[in-house]
Write a protein that holds these residues in place. Structure first.
Motif, short mmCIF file in Angstrom:
data_model
loop_
_atom_site.label_atom_id
_atom_site.label_comp_id
_atom_site.label_asym_id
_atom_site.label_seq_id
_atom_site.Cartn_x
_atom_site.Cartn_y
_atom_site.Cartn_z
N ASP A 44 0.83 -1.20 0.00
CA ASP A 44 0.00 0.00 0.00
C ASP A 44 0.87 1.26 0.00
O ASP A 44 0.59 2.22 -0.72
CB ASP A 44 -0.92 0.01 1.23
N VAL A 45 1.90 1.23 0.82
CA VAL A 45 2.81 2.38 0.86
C VAL A 45 3.52 2.55 -0.47
O VAL A 45 3.72 3.67 -0.95
CB VAL A 45 3.83 2.21 2.01
N GLN A 46 3.87 1.42 -1.10
CA GLN A 46 4.54 1.48 -2.41
C GLN A 46 3.67 2.22 -3.43
O GLN A 46 4.16 3.08 -4.18
CB GLN A 46 4.85 0.07 -2.91
N ARG A 47 2.39 1.90 -3.45
CA ARG A 47 1.50 2.56 -4.41
C ARG A 47 1.40 4.06 -4.15
O ARG A 47 1.39 4.87 -5.08
CB ARG A 47 0.11 1.91 -4.34
N ILE A 48 1.34 4.43 -2.87
CA ILE A 48 1.25 5.85 -2.52
C ILE A 48 2.52 6.59 -2.92
O ILE A 48 2.49 7.69 -3.47
CB ILE A 48 0.96 6.01 -1.02
N VAL A 49 3.67 5.98 -2.64
CA VAL A 49 4.95 6.60 -2.98
C VAL A 49 5.13 6.71 -4.49
O VAL A 49 5.61 7.73 -5.00
CB VAL A 49 6.11 5.82 -2.34
N ASP A 50 4.72 5.68 -5.23
CA ASP A 50 4.84 5.73 -6.70
C ASP A 50 4.04 6.90 -7.27
O ASP A 50 4.47 7.55 -8.23
CB ASP A 50 4.34 4.42 -7.30
N GLU A 51 2.88 7.18 -6.67
CA GLU A 51 2.06 8.29 -7.13
C GLU A 51 2.65 9.64 -6.71
O GLU A 51 2.55 10.63 -7.45
CB GLU A 51 0.64 8.17 -6.58
N ALA A 52 3.27 9.68 -5.54
CA ALA A 52 3.81 10.94 -5.03
C ALA A 52 5.13 11.32 -5.69
O ALA A 52 5.43 12.51 -5.84
CB ALA A 52 4.00 10.85 -3.51
N TYR A 53 5.93 10.31 -6.10
CA TYR A 53 7.25 10.58 -6.66
C TYR A 53 7.44 9.87 -8.01
O TYR A 53 8.36 9.06 -8.18
CB TYR A 53 8.35 10.12 -5.69
N PRO A 54 6.61 10.16 -9.00
CA PRO A 54 6.74 9.47 -10.29
C PRO A 54 8.04 9.78 -11.00
O PRO A 54 8.51 8.99 -11.84
CB PRO A 54 5.54 9.99 -11.08
N GLN A 55 8.65 10.92 -10.69
CA GLN A 55 9.87 11.32 -11.38
C GLN A 55 11.12 10.67 -10.81
O GLN A 55 12.18 10.71 -11.43
CB GLN A 55 10.03 12.85 -11.31
N ASP A 56 11.02 10.08 -9.62
CA ASP A 56 12.19 9.47 -8.99
C ASP A 56 12.44 8.07 -9.54
O ASP A 56 11.55 7.41 -10.06
CB ASP A 56 12.00 9.41 -7.47
N SER A 57 13.68 7.61 -9.38
CA SER A 57 14.06 6.29 -9.86
C SER A 57 13.39 5.20 -9.03
O SER A 57 13.02 5.45 -7.87
CB SER A 57 15.57 6.12 -9.79
N PRO A 58 13.24 4.00 -9.58
CA PRO A 58 12.67 2.89 -8.79
C PRO A 58 13.45 2.63 -7.51
O PRO A 58 12.87 2.34 -6.47
CB PRO A 58 12.74 1.71 -9.75
N GLY A 59 14.78 2.76 -7.58
CA GLY A 59 15.59 2.54 -6.39
C GLY A 59 15.32 3.56 -5.30
O GLY A 59 15.24 3.22 -4.11
N ALA A 60 15.18 4.82 -5.70
CA ALA A 60 14.89 5.87 -4.73
C ALA A 60 13.52 5.66 -4.09
O ALA A 60 13.36 5.80 -2.87
CB ALA A 60 14.96 7.24 -5.39
N ARG A 61 12.54 5.26 -4.91
CA ARG A 61 11.20 5.04 -4.36
C ARG A 61 11.19 3.84 -3.42
O ARG A 61 10.51 3.86 -2.39
CB ARG A 61 10.19 4.85 -5.50
N THR A 62 11.94 2.81 -3.75
CA THR A 62 12.04 1.65 -2.86
C THR A 62 12.63 2.05 -1.51
O THR A 62 12.18 1.59 -0.45
CB THR A 62 12.92 0.56 -3.51
N ASN A 63 13.63 2.93 -1.57
CA ASN A 63 14.23 3.43 -0.34
C ASN A 63 13.21 4.19 0.49
O ASN A 63 13.09 3.98 1.71
CB ASN A 63 15.41 4.34 -0.72
#
Length: 348
Positions: A44-63
């Motif tokens: 759930d948090v992953q989906r929220i972060v993906d929407e909030a930071y679409p411009q960031d790299s997958p690695g940064a969003r995972t962090n």
């Protein structure tokens, strides 16, 4: 014993230090992230972060996800929490009193928090180098587990001192390998992302603490004041009436600003602040300088705030800064005991 220990930083520049202490909480950051209360899983948090930071790299969003899920779903009431403070170079320690809360009325950057009862603040010099290294991640939120971090932080919380990993029996949690919820949950591996600048300063601080104890600490401070352009006269060892160093500008050291300096390796109480303020007035000085290696008690810190135009404080980090700023000007008898070299590296 707490179930776990966590570190939560309070901003790149310590902008949330005082706010966290005054409001009995810890957290913040991630200005673009909405309320996570409804997020019941890491996905759930992953989906929220993906929407909030679409411009960031997958690695940064995972962090980001790993840290935010720790704040939302892993930190529990009763856990020990440590907050390294940039503004005072202390480490605040306490217990988590309430789980994740989103304060919508707060300004962005101050909304994602857990409640904390702050119990003790200790200078970084109170911790041994290996524990400081364990706490030296560049991550905002992580769970330190190596070097018996949990049991040692518990001891620091209770006593204000770090006795080292060998002096405490490791708890099963402290001695076990880091627990991870997934292969990408990096919050339990802080040593993989050390903050080199912080680690280097901690090493320098440790060496100063070892080499310049007792009266030799006053000798170091006097040398730093001379490097800063003062004519500094150090009192001889023995009773000094509360004056360790007198310093002033000009050929004879009689021009302003004129300083009365007290140098203390133990923690300073409010009585020392009052004494120094009186000495400044009695001796016709302009300002008082308190130099403390172990920091100030809260009453002393409050007393300094009321004398901010009369009394200045150098804590351990200020001494380190002064050393780095004036190293080339220090006498050889100082640099031989504190050998440093300048290193340039690429900024990440």
């Amino acid at each position: 014993m707490a179930n776990a220990a966590w570190v939560i930083r309070s901003g790149r520049y310590g902008e949330r230090d005082e706010w966290a202490l005054e409001n009995s909480c810890s957290g913040g950051g991630w200005r673009e992230v909405p309320d996570l209360t409804s997020a019941s899983s890491r996905e759930d948090v992953q989906r929220i972060v993906d929407e909030a930071y679409p411009q960031d790299s997958p690695g940064a969003r995972t962090n980001f996800v790993a840290q935010l899920w720790a704040l939302r779903g892993r930190i529990e009431v009763g856990d020990l929490l440590a907050m390294p403070m940039k503004t005072t170079r202390e480490i605040a320690l306490g217990r988590v009193t309430s789980p994740y809360t989103f304060f919508a009325e707060n300004e962005p950057g101050y909304r994602h928090v857990v409640g904390v009862e702050w119990i003790r603040q200790v200078p970084r010099s109170a911790l041994k180098q290996d524990l400081l290294y364990t706490l030296g991640s560049s991550l905002t939120i992580f769970s330190p587990s190596r070097n018996s971090a949990v049991s040692r932080l518990e001891h620091v919380l209770a006593t204000g001192t770090d006795v080292g990993s060998g002096a405490l029996a490791q708890s099963p949690r402290a001695s076990a390998a880091p627990t991870q919820t997934s292969g990408t949950d990096v919050v339990d591996e802080p040593e993989s992302q050390p903050d080199i600048d912080v680690i280097a300063r901690d090493q320098i601080s440790s060496r100063i603490g070892e080499e310049f104890s007792g009266h030799s600490f006053a000798t170091l401070v006097a040398a730093l004041l001379r490097a800063e352009g003062f004519d500094a006269e150090e009192a001889p060892p023995g009773p000094d009436g509360g004056i360790d160093i007198t310093a002033g500008r000009g050929l004879l050291g009689l021009e302003s600003p004129k300083l009365i300096v007290q140098v203390k390796t133990p923690q300073i109480g409010s009585d020392v602040v009052s004494q120094l303020n009186g000495l400044v007035h009695t001796h016709g000085a302009d300002y008082g300088l308190l130099v403390t290696w172990a920091g100030l008690t809260k009453p002393a810190r409050d007393a300094v705030k009321h004398q901010r135009f009369r009394v200045k404080v150098w804590e351990s980090e200020d001494v380190v800064e002064a050393v780095l700023r004036n190293y080339e000007k220090l006498p050889e008898k100082i640099t031989e005991r504190l050998p440093l070299r300048r290193v340039w590296m690429l900024k990440e």
